[in-house]
Design a protein around this motif. Sequence first.
Motif, PDB file in Angstrom:
ATOM      1  N   LEU A 120       1.700  -1.005   8.258  1.00 47.55           N
ATOM      2  CA  LEU A 120       2.330   0.664   7.715  1.00 47.55           C
ATOM      3  C   LEU A 120       3.265   0.597   7.591  1.00 47.55           C
ATOM      4  CD1 LEU A 120       1.219   1.761   5.606  1.00 47.55           C
ATOM      5  CD2 LEU A 120       0.451   3.479   7.184  1.00 47.55           C
ATOM      6  N   GLN A 123       5.992  -2.257   6.323  1.00 54.68           N
ATOM      7  CA  GLN A 123       6.110  -1.974   5.159  1.00 54.68           C
ATOM      8  C   GLN A 123       6.551  -0.511   4.735  1.00 54.68           C
ATOM      9  OE1 GLN A 123       1.790  -1.689   3.872  1.00 54.68           O
ATOM     10  NE2 GLN A 123       2.600  -1.929   1.499  1.00 54.68           N
ATOM     11  N   GLU A 162       2.127   3.431  -1.981  1.00 56.35           N
ATOM     12  CA  GLU A 162       0.678   2.966  -1.464  1.00 56.35           C
ATOM     13  C   GLU A 162      -0.159   3.286  -2.000  1.00 56.35           C
ATOM     14  OE1 GLU A 162      -1.187   0.575   0.649  1.00 56.35           O
ATOM     15  OE2 GLU A 162       0.611   0.231  -0.030  1.00 56.35           O
ATOM     16  N   LEU A 165      -2.734   5.075   0.738  1.00 49.96           N
ATOM     17  CA  LEU A 165      -2.145   5.704   2.302  1.00 49.96           C
ATOM     18  C   LEU A 165      -2.955   6.979   2.495  1.00 49.96           C
ATOM     19  CD1 LEU A 165       0.449   5.387   3.811  1.00 49.96           C
ATOM     20  CD2 LEU A 165       1.376   7.360   2.809  1.00 49.96           C
TER      21      LEU A 165
END
Length: 608
Positions: A120, A123, A162, A165
């Motif tokens: 994560l 990204q 996202e 998230l």
Amino acid sequence: KSTLHSMAVRLTFALAAACAAGAELGETPLHSAAHVGFTNRWGELSESKRLELRDKAGWKWSFPGEPPAYREWQESRTLEINDLYHYQERLDNWVQYTQVRSVRNFTRLGFDVVDAPPELHAQMRQKLLDGLKKGPRQEMGGRGKLQGIYGESAPQFVDHGEPGLLGQLQPLHEEWAPEAGPLSPAAAYGMRVYRRGASLAWHADRVDTHVISSIFHIDHKYDNESEPWPIEIEGHDGLRHAVSLKPGQMLLYESAKCPHGRSTNLKGDWYASIFSHFTPGSDIWPYTMQDVWLAVPPGWDTPPITHSGSGRWAGAFLTHDAMEVPGMPPRDARELHHPPRLRPRFAPDAEKLALGPGGGLASSGEGPSSHYEAERAAAAKAALASLQAEEAAEEKQKISALSRAVASASAAAKAAGGAAAQRWAKAAGAPAHGEVDLTLPAAPKAAPGSAIAGALQRALETAAKAKPKGFGLGKPRQKRQAAAMGGGGGEDAESSEQAEARATQAKAAKKARKANHIKGMALGKQPKSATAQAERRRAQAAAGDEGDELFEAAEEAGVVGLLALALWALSPAALFAGGCVLVRRCCLTRGRSLTRRKVKDDRSEDSV
């Protein structure tokens, strides 16, 4: 024990300073604001009516679970808040302070640092770099200036893009604060990009939604990595902690309970983070904004106070002097008569941390990897090592002093022992020695007047001459008796002339008895009766027993002498010699018991 106790006590104080106990902070009212009918905004009711509803809800302004250091800090800040001259600034400071003091806590310290999921973070970082290249937009679309954020330019914004998230980060938050779970997702905000010179006023987040939160640091661009831009937070221990996050790390914190801010300027081009917020269930988190307004204690509006001007008001932020950050406007001239009462209370240097990349504990499945706690534990461990080194040095000094004392005592004992050896040698008739001889010395000659020396001499000579058979059968009784009586010197020893006269007398007596016996036979006399013979034999046995007892006494004296010598000289050879004599003594006693002739008399018993 004293040293260990001292270490334990000092370590306890070090840990107590580093970590607050898991106290139950805050206050839970009897009734919610909605239950007592307070659904208004601030100012829509008179102060007297608000205080009436406050009493009805059951707010007491009582916090028995607060540790002393925490309570002291919280109560002292009211002095500065009441020095604020502007009505709105004082009110917002009181509301913030009341929220911090009144709501409950879920964790021991109020914050911690963990690693975010690496995939994560990678990204998010890529999206951040792409957004910076394209040109980030102004936060809030450039409409107005954000309250509480100061600096050369306003923050910018790069959308994290996202949608899942919060779902990915929720397990980390619930694992860190299990008492607050299950959590409800509230908001994921960011990525906010702070620019050069930025600072952030101290504040607590929204009480209704922003309760268990995190700052997910994506990346930064400092002028110098040795000068980071730390997030500062007040823990449940009453201290201010400065934590410098590395990219990929998350600060988990109780954002509605712990004031936080950044009181230094950002020295770098940018600093980007994502903010995530979660809310506990209403059954364990009963607080709303109306509840906090209702909980503000009476006396907050004590004069002097004015509605004119704006003071240092920054909205829902703490702006009293102890919470000042760079970029805040100067004080109003009418407030300058109030000198700053408080100063920032930073944690010890060991707790003002700049965490290294990948530092901290590796995740073990039992909880998120904790960097801040690991660094604090390392600092405590270092303090303990220093303490142990000091204690070891003290012990070494004590041992050295004790060794010197022992050496001095040994030298004195050696000198005294040498003098004693000289006296013993002189008394025994042996040459004197300058030092104590720890080997077994040759048996000294018996000196007149020395009973122990004479007994020792006789025992050693007897042990050397004896050749026991079987169970240690020795010489005939008369020979042993004569040897004992004629052995080495002493008060009980006989001279050779006396022994020779004694032998001559015995020989003459024997010759006379034989002559009388022959004469009697010639005259036709009968032998003495059996009774007379038994009496004679008993007398002979008694005489023999007396001789045995004399010999045993001599041997016992020899054993005692050898053992005394062994203890005095601490000589293994002397111990061995004494043991040998003692064993021989036991064997001879047993042998005499087995071979003693039975007296042929009706009244006698078998001695065996």
